[in-house]
Write a protein that holds these residues in place. Sequence first.
Motif, PDB file in Angstrom:
ATOM      1  N   ASP A  73      45.011  44.068  19.467  1.00  0.00           N
ATOM      2  CA  ASP A  73      45.833  45.257  19.201  1.00  0.00           C
ATOM      3  C   ASP A  73      45.534  46.427  20.130  1.00  0.00           C
ATOM      4  O   ASP A  73      45.841  47.579  19.803  1.00  0.00           O
ATOM      5  CB  ASP A  73      45.682  45.708  17.741  1.00  0.00           C
ATOM      6  CG  ASP A  73      46.220  44.693  16.765  1.00  0.00           C
ATOM      7  OD1 ASP A  73      47.303  44.151  17.027  1.00  0.00           O
ATOM      8  OD2 ASP A  73      45.559  44.423  15.745  1.00  0.00           O
ATOM      9  N   ASP A  74      44.921  46.151  21.282  1.00  0.00           N
ATOM     10  CA  ASP A  74      44.704  47.194  22.291  1.00  0.00           C
ATOM     11  C   ASP A  74      46.052  47.440  22.970  1.00  0.00           C
ATOM     12  O   ASP A  74      46.482  46.667  23.834  1.00  0.00           O
ATOM     13  CB  ASP A  74      43.657  46.716  23.286  1.00  0.00           C
ATOM     14  CG  ASP A  74      43.279  47.781  24.308  1.00  0.00           C
ATOM     15  OD1 ASP A  74      44.152  48.607  24.661  1.00  0.00           O
ATOM     16  OD2 ASP A  74      42.133  47.783  24.765  1.00  0.00           O
ATOM     17  N   LEU A  75      46.732  48.527  22.586  1.00  0.00           N
ATOM     18  CA  LEU A  75      48.128  48.695  22.950  1.00  0.00           C
ATOM     19  C   LEU A  75      48.386  48.660  24.452  1.00  0.00           C
ATOM     20  O   LEU A  75      49.304  47.952  24.902  1.00  0.00           O
ATOM     21  CB  LEU A  75      48.690  49.980  22.327  1.00  0.00           C
ATOM     22  CG  LEU A  75      50.200  50.192  22.501  1.00  0.00           C
ATOM     23  CD1 LEU A  75      50.992  49.007  21.958  1.00  0.00           C
ATOM     24  CD2 LEU A  75      50.640  51.487  21.812  1.00  0.00           C
ATOM     25  N   PRO A  76      47.634  49.382  25.310  1.00  0.00           N
ATOM     26  CA  PRO A  76      47.915  49.284  26.742  1.00  0.00           C
ATOM     27  C   PRO A  76      47.760  47.857  27.275  1.00  0.00           C
ATOM     28  O   PRO A  76      48.551  47.423  28.126  1.00  0.00           O
ATOM     29  CB  PRO A  76      46.895  50.240  27.373  1.00  0.00           C
ATOM     30  CG  PRO A  76      46.631  51.247  26.304  1.00  0.00           C
ATOM     31  CD  PRO A  76      46.647  50.449  25.029  1.00  0.00           C
ATOM     32  N   LEU A  77      46.774  47.109  26.770  1.00  0.00           N
ATOM     33  CA  LEU A  77      46.609  45.722  27.199  1.00  0.00           C
ATOM     34  C   LEU A  77      47.750  44.853  26.701  1.00  0.00           C
ATOM     35  O   LEU A  77      48.280  43.999  27.430  1.00  0.00           O
ATOM     36  CB  LEU A  77      45.274  45.170  26.686  1.00  0.00           C
ATOM     37  CG  LEU A  77      44.114  45.140  27.673  1.00  0.00           C
ATOM     38  CD1 LEU A  77      42.821  44.770  26.965  1.00  0.00           C
ATOM     39  CD2 LEU A  77      44.381  44.177  28.824  1.00  0.00           C
ATOM     40  N   VAL A  78      48.134  45.053  25.455  1.00  0.00           N
ATOM     41  CA  VAL A  78      49.234  44.272  24.877  1.00  0.00           C
ATOM     42  C   VAL A  78      50.521  44.533  25.666  1.00  0.00           C
ATOM     43  O   VAL A  78      51.255  43.596  26.013  1.00  0.00           O
ATOM     44  CB  VAL A  78      49.422  44.610  23.392  1.00  0.00           C
ATOM     45  CG1 VAL A  78      50.659  43.914  22.833  1.00  0.00           C
ATOM     46  CG2 VAL A  78      48.194  44.202  22.592  1.00  0.00           C
ATOM     47  N   LEU A  79      50.810  45.786  25.941  1.00  0.00           N
ATOM     48  CA  LEU A  79      52.008  46.124  26.696  1.00  0.00           C
ATOM     49  C   LEU A  79      51.938  45.593  28.121  1.00  0.00           C
ATOM     50  O   LEU A  79      52.950  45.160  28.684  1.00  0.00           O
ATOM     51  CB  LEU A  79      52.212  47.642  26.705  1.00  0.00           C
ATOM     52  CG  LEU A  79      52.558  48.272  25.353  1.00  0.00           C
ATOM     53  CD1 LEU A  79      52.541  49.794  25.455  1.00  0.00           C
ATOM     54  CD2 LEU A  79      53.919  47.794  24.866  1.00  0.00           C
TER      55      LEU A  79
END
Length: 791
Positions: free
Chosen positions: A730-736
């Motif tokens: 759920d690490d947003l920058p990594l997920v994106l």
Amino acid sequence: MASAGEVPLEYVAMTTRLFATLFVVFAAWGTTTRAPAGSKGDAAPARVAEWPVSLSDSALAELEVGRFWHAARVLRAEGAHRGTPEERLTLARAEAGWENWPAVLPLLDGVDWLDTTPGPGLYYLGRALEDAGRLAEAADAYGRYSRQVGRTGPEGAAALSRRARALWRTERAPEALATLGELVAAPAVRSWSAVVMMLDAAAAGDTAGVRTLSLHVVEPAARAAIWRAEADARLASGDSSSATTSFRRLYASNEGTRRAQAATELGRLRLAAGDTAAARPLLLEGFQLGSGDTAARAAEALVGLVGFDRDVTLELARTLDRAGDGARALRAFDRAAGMSSPDGSPMPEWARLERARLMATVQSRQEEALTEFRALRETTQSERIGARNLHVWREMRRRQGREGDAATLRRWLIDDYPGSPEAVELVWNDGLAAESRGALDVALGRYTHIAEHARTSARAGESRMRSGQIHLRLGHRGEAAEVYEAYLVDFPDGRRWPEAAYWAGRIHLELGDTATGRAHLERTVREQPVEYYSVMAADLLDVPYRIDVPEGEGPSEPLWLTEGLERLDRLTEAGLERGASAEVDRLRDRSRGHRGAMLRLGEALTERGRSLDGINLGWALLEQEGSWDRQLLRVTFPFPYRELVRREAEEWGMDPLLMASIIRQESAFKADIVSRAGAIGLMQVMPPTGRELARRHGPDPFTEATLASPEVNLHLGAAFFVDMSRRYDDDLPLVLSAYNAGPSRATAWRQFPEASDPLRFTERIPFTETRGYVKNVRRNLGLYRALYGEQ
């Protein structure tokens, strides 16, 4: 606009590619709906017709909000495909909603109750038959449907248009023309239906058909679309003499771009007939007055002729080169090289260089190219020519595998022309490579070189930002702050000032200088409210992100706009996309200068699935007015498909506003958009990824076209996003990053030292596109929470 959870059924369905035809049809079938967005007063919630059969509430609820695939699954599980006519029609409606026409056909083909059962069954049958290529039967079904619902209403007009086109394609011209005649009460649908048929006839060389169909084209914009159809038909039929006569008449009666096209085609015909004397001035006029394809077609013919001066020949070469016709372009450059100009001036250096570049792509002429490269190196006084010469020369040596020579040319380029775009890009890539392998001092040197030698270039600003991040990685907060503060002094209103202000503010806070830090951050929030760094600054200040702009004057809908939107709906219902686009252009032109009408048109286009057009009206208004207000923000950052997004996000455990933020960045809510890479739909799902996800999560059947269904695209896009969220904790920058650039790249980037800090990691993403993508989605998330969170 309707609030979340209360989206009008007609607008949910309208934004599918199918919808426009089904919108009024559904209403006629017994469904009542809320008032359209923008109307006043409270409206009753949408209600599905109550059938005296055993359809579950859950299936009808899915239909009500446009979740057609979900509804079809439930209905089939309940046995609707074996049920009463009403149950089978309900299932047909669900399958049609996501354009699963192969599933519609067995439900309705050959049944004996369609003509006596109210509803859109005959229309669905026509669409399914048309999809299966059974055009004669489709035409029959459309005709029966139009008699059932009446020929003057929008449902009947759509059916008659489709019937006419199906009849024309099955070579039943008299019936097709008679059907067009029945559309007299819908002139726009009649005109654009005839246009579609005329263009088919022109491509087939059917001159008589073109002439007959032209009688049905009564709308001015439609007539403009077929101005050369008869001439094209004669050309396609091989009747050069008649085609010449037609284009000669068009040449004499038109001006501007039309005259240029007619001149070009007439000139090509005269040239083919051997009349070079007549062809030359016509082609030259087409070349000089035309643009794009017209100029390229004229140049293609002219390059075989002689007798032009050097300037004209060079322009021919440049036009052909831009059109990608390198062989003919080189031929023209060669001819120009043998000419002298009236004033005795030598061949321009730019032309010598472009000729050498093209020669370098021909193995037998690479020595000639080398001679010219060397001559230009010795004689040019132009930095632009000099830098490009070395760049093109280096590219030839690289293709030849002569890496030593390429390295020498690279060094000359950087030493002699350090501020040129070519040199800057080389040094920038050096800096990125050094940073990746941990040679931070080398990277700093490269970035400093760019900032000093190309001070006002975009890469210079980016280099300063990278330098600041490297200092942070080294733990040199003071030096990092100096980099960002220096940028703000040199470029107080530069393109990157919000980035510099954010990082200067954050570093000052970390160093204990609260007053300076807060001043930078508060300026960012205050002066750039619609900006990634403002969202991040509010978070760092530990205050809610708010859009501090006035509400603004709201939308208004004058009568001409209401009538135009009705025309647009009819054209879309009939599947006449060219006509619908022309109507959008007409309404957009008429709305210019009228804020209320522009806002309402933007809303209405988004409601109708034309979100790119709607959003672009918002940007046009921003450019016109120079500042944001909330009304303008809601048009530029809209939230259509709200209930579909909410339900799909709920099923997958996603934040619906995050899903909306991704959609806004991926597709701007255009359901059938296709990227250059082939990604499709709202969440830009790649077909191979969609196929693999569909095996696990449905739908079945799956095709690439299925991804244009909003519901299915959201379903599969959310599935992929959730997969990435689990993989990257759920690490947003990594997920994106994984969503945009792929998981293999994101996994590699996860090893960056900055990965533990989401914002520093975002700045470290090496792909410009992915870095911008992550920032824009996070900006959108702040905006969507501020604009729609309370709803």
